[in-house]
Design a protein around this motif. Structure first.
Motif: not given
Length: 157
Positions: A115-139
């Motif tokens: 759940y994401l609360g209200n956002l600022y008026p205008g354009s909001n870029k929402i991004t999710v990345t997948l990460n390993t247990n040790k927080h490494e970025d998956l590529i």
């Protein structure tokens, strides 16, 4: 007392507008940005998906909540959330997601819904990345495994 409270509110609004306050504002639900990573260009290691493993995918879908805010759904392929093994050994097909709003890291996500609360008026870029247990970025093929949605919010009068 009312004058002091009003002055404090004005100071908070001004400092937030100058970027001094490190929050993502919503009218009734403030999300504190995780400033330890400096946005999307943070310094996590990257893990390339091995050729013998299935490539994970994430599809981010944002739904306007009927009361207020947004419900984010993360549709996953070849990946499972594993909060019970966070900070332990890495597996390219399990871990958690990182949530960014306008390139600022907000939090980790350990399930398919957030759940994401209200956002600022205008354009909001929402991004999710997948990460390993040790927080490494998956590529995969030198590209981060991620998805982005743009949410347009009109100012309330």
């Amino acid at each position: 007392m009312k004058k002091l409270l009003k002055l404090t509110s004005i100071i908070l609004i001004v400092t937030a507008g100058l970027g001094i306050a490190k929050t993502v504002h919503s009218s009734s639900n403030n999300l504190i940005a995780d400033e330890s990573h400096g946005g999307m260009n943070h310094s996590h290691k990257k893990i390339e998906i091995p050729t013998d493993k299935p490539v994970p995918k994430v599809d981010l879908v944002a739904y306007k909540d009927t009361m207020k805010g947004w419900n984010l759904e993360l549709k996953l392929t070849n990946f499972k959330f594993a909060p019970e093994t966070v900070n332990q050994s890495s597996n390219p097909n399990e871990g958690h997601a990182h949530l960014y709003i306008n390139d600022k890291k907000i939090t980790r996500i350990y399930s398919n819904w957030y759940y994401l609360g209200n956002l600022y008026p205008g354009s909001n870029k929402i991004t999710v990345t997948l990460n390993t247990n040790k927080h490494e970025d998956l590529i995969s093929n030198s590209k981060m495994i991620m998805d982005t949605e743009i949410i347009e919010v009109t100012a309330q009068k």
